[in-house]
Design an enzyme around this catalytic site. Structure first.
Site, PDB file in Angstrom:
ATOM      1  N   LYS A  91     -72.611 -21.124  32.781  1.00 21.30           N
ATOM      2  CA  LYS A  91     -71.573 -21.981  32.226  1.00 21.30           C
ATOM      3  C   LYS A  91     -71.956 -22.468  30.833  1.00 21.30           C
ATOM      4  CE  LYS A  91     -68.774 -22.051  35.799  1.00 21.30           C
ATOM      5  NZ  LYS A  91     -67.466 -21.382  35.755  1.00 21.30           N
ATOM      6  N   ASP A 119     -69.214 -18.686  30.567  1.00 23.81           N
ATOM      7  CA  ASP A 119     -67.898 -19.155  31.006  1.00 23.81           C
ATOM      8  C   ASP A 119     -67.686 -20.591  30.539  1.00 23.81           C
ATOM      9  OD1 ASP A 119     -65.562 -19.796  32.322  1.00 23.81           O
ATOM     10  OD2 ASP A 119     -66.303 -19.323  34.324  1.00 23.81           O
ATOM     11  N   GLU A 162     -65.942 -16.129  28.749  1.00 27.69           N
ATOM     12  CA  GLU A 162     -64.837 -16.293  29.695  1.00 27.69           C
ATOM     13  C   GLU A 162     -64.083 -17.605  29.484  1.00 27.69           C
ATOM     14  OE1 GLU A 162     -64.490 -16.619  34.551  1.00 27.69           O
ATOM     15  OE2 GLU A 162     -65.917 -15.203  33.655  1.00 27.69           O
ATOM     16  N   GLU A 221     -58.279 -16.052  35.656  1.00 29.18           N
ATOM     17  CA  GLU A 221     -58.402 -16.736  36.943  1.00 29.18           C
ATOM     18  C   GLU A 221     -57.369 -17.842  37.096  1.00 29.18           C
ATOM     19  OE1 GLU A 221     -61.745 -20.042  37.056  1.00 29.18           O
ATOM     20  OE2 GLU A 221     -62.493 -18.273  36.002  1.00 29.18           O
ATOM     21  N   ASP A 277     -57.548 -13.479  40.228  1.00 32.10           N
ATOM     22  CA  ASP A 277     -58.084 -13.998  41.486  1.00 32.10           C
ATOM     23  C   ASP A 277     -57.053 -13.690  42.552  1.00 32.10           C
ATOM     24  OD1 ASP A 277     -58.666 -15.648  43.737  1.00 32.10           O
ATOM     25  OD2 ASP A 277     -59.754 -17.065  42.490  1.00 32.10           O
ATOM     26  N   HIS A 330     -62.190 -12.880  39.970  1.00 27.65           N
ATOM     27  CA  HIS A 330     -62.652 -14.254  40.167  1.00 27.65           C
ATOM     28  C   HIS A 330     -62.555 -14.583  41.651  1.00 27.65           C
ATOM     29  CE1 HIS A 330     -62.021 -18.685  40.477  1.00 27.65           C
ATOM     30  NE2 HIS A 330     -63.023 -18.689  39.627  1.00 27.65           N
TER      31      HIS A 330
END
Length: 363
Positions: free
Chosen positions: A167, A196, A222, A248, A271, A298
């Site tokens: 992250k 992300d 991301e 996602e 997702d 995702h």
């Protein structure tokens, strides 16, 4: 064969370790909504969706109070027709959001029921490209100390992962850059590393961040900004200098069409539990293929491994740390960076520990 019964339930699943990202903060649990369909002969199909801790009751209610009336008595194998009926039943109340989650869970159950009756693994019925799918460990670790982040990385390497996502989106870009630098040094120059941001930044901030990360050979950055800004995503792709994954939080085929056709994404990332189910996920996969784009995913890895195993343009399967494995009889296998779609069980092959889940049931 017609659908004879529908059971749905809502569970609160405590996380083994609190997880954190730039928009959801610290997460201590997630909500699991399940759907169990049975036909007149007793064959069963199971579907599910989830939230990051809130809104599950609304999804559960939509299935229980609205979709039940669409599905009971319907021909179970007419999935496309049933998808359309479910979508338009709920369309006026919201094109996306809870509606898409509810339709997704029911659609997954329909596909599971169909392929169980066919006695085929889902990935074979959907196209049967290759059951071995490259995967990565999706860390939800923004507030981890650097030492904790590196320890988690070593744990994931020991589990067989050969690609890792971290992250970003901390208060200062310099902090993110140093953490990415440390991960790159820890993993080596060519190890697949993703970052992300969970929609943290404006478009200009996203471009600045992408440029700050260019020296670290990211596989992708991301969700740098909100999914609604299609034009902004196209700018980030053009000006940032790193590949972009997003999707996602896109909940319809049309949203993916807009993002892809605008050039706003390098790795489309649906997702299956919120984009409209298997029916829509596979349409997104083929749309991405038509634009010569590699597909990622995702969440819901035990299910999604089948979907990526069915198509030739898959890239990496995300393996999430939501702790659902302890409620699944045969969790997905990982061997040297590859997830294996099961070939010895019909349908998606997920068998839940319903008795164990019952202890977490909310309604």
């Amino acid at each position: 064969m017609r659908i004879a019964s529908l059971d749905t339930a809502l569970y609160r699943i405590e996380l083994p370790v609190p997880l954190s990202d730039s928009t959801h903060g610290t997460m201590t649990h997630f909500e699991l909504v399940t759907v169990r369909l049975r036909d007149a002969e007793g064959a069963e199909g199971v579907g599910y969706t989830y939230t990051t801790g809130a809104g599950g009751a609304a999804v559960h209610a939509l299935i229980d109070e609205a979709l039940r009336h669409v599905l009971i008595g319907a021909e179970a194998d007419r999935i496309e027709a049933l998808w359309q009926r479910m979508w338009w039943k709920l369309h006026y109340g919201g094109r996306g959001g809870s509606v898409s989650l509810a339709v997704s869970a029911a659609d997954i159950a329909l596909h599971d029921l169909r392929t169980r009756r066919l006695n085929q693994p889902l990935w074979r019925a959907l196209g049967g490209y290759d059951p071995s799918v490259p995967c990565y460990a999706g860390g939800v670790d923004l507030e981890f100390t650097l030492n904790a982040l590196l320890r988690q990385t070593d744990d994931n390497l020991a589990k067989g992962f050969r690609a890792i996502k971290m992250k970003v989106g901390r208060a200062r870009l310099s902090e993110d850059r140093e953490r990415v630098r440390a991960m790159r040094a820890h993993l080596g120059d060519d190890f697949p590393l993703m970052a992300d941001a969970n929609m943290r930044w404006t478009v200009d901030q996203s471009i600045a961040a992408a440029r700050a990360f260019r020296d670290f050979n990211l596989t992708w950055l991301e969700e740098p900004t909100i999914p609604d800004d299609v034009v902004g995503h196209a700018r980030i792709v053009r000006e940032g200098g790193v590949p972009i994954a997003t999707g996602e939080n896109l909940h319809t085929l049309h949203e993916f069409t807009q993002m892809i056709s605008a050039g706003g994404v390098t790795f489309p990332e649906p997702d299956v539990t919120n984009c409209g189910g298997i029916t829509v996920f596979m349409k997104v996969a083929h749309l991405a293929e038509a634009f010569n784009l590699p597909l990622t995913s995702h969440g819901a890895h035990d299910l999604t491994v089948h979907l990526l195993a069915a198509v030739p343009n898959r890239s990496y399967l995300e393996v999430h740390g939501f702790g659902l494995d302890r409620y699944i009889a045969q969790p997905m296998e990982i061997h040297e960076g590859t997830a294996i779609a099961p070939d010895d069980r019909p349908g998606h092959g997920i068998t839940f520990d319903w008795a164990g889940l019952e202890k977490s049931r909310e309604r």
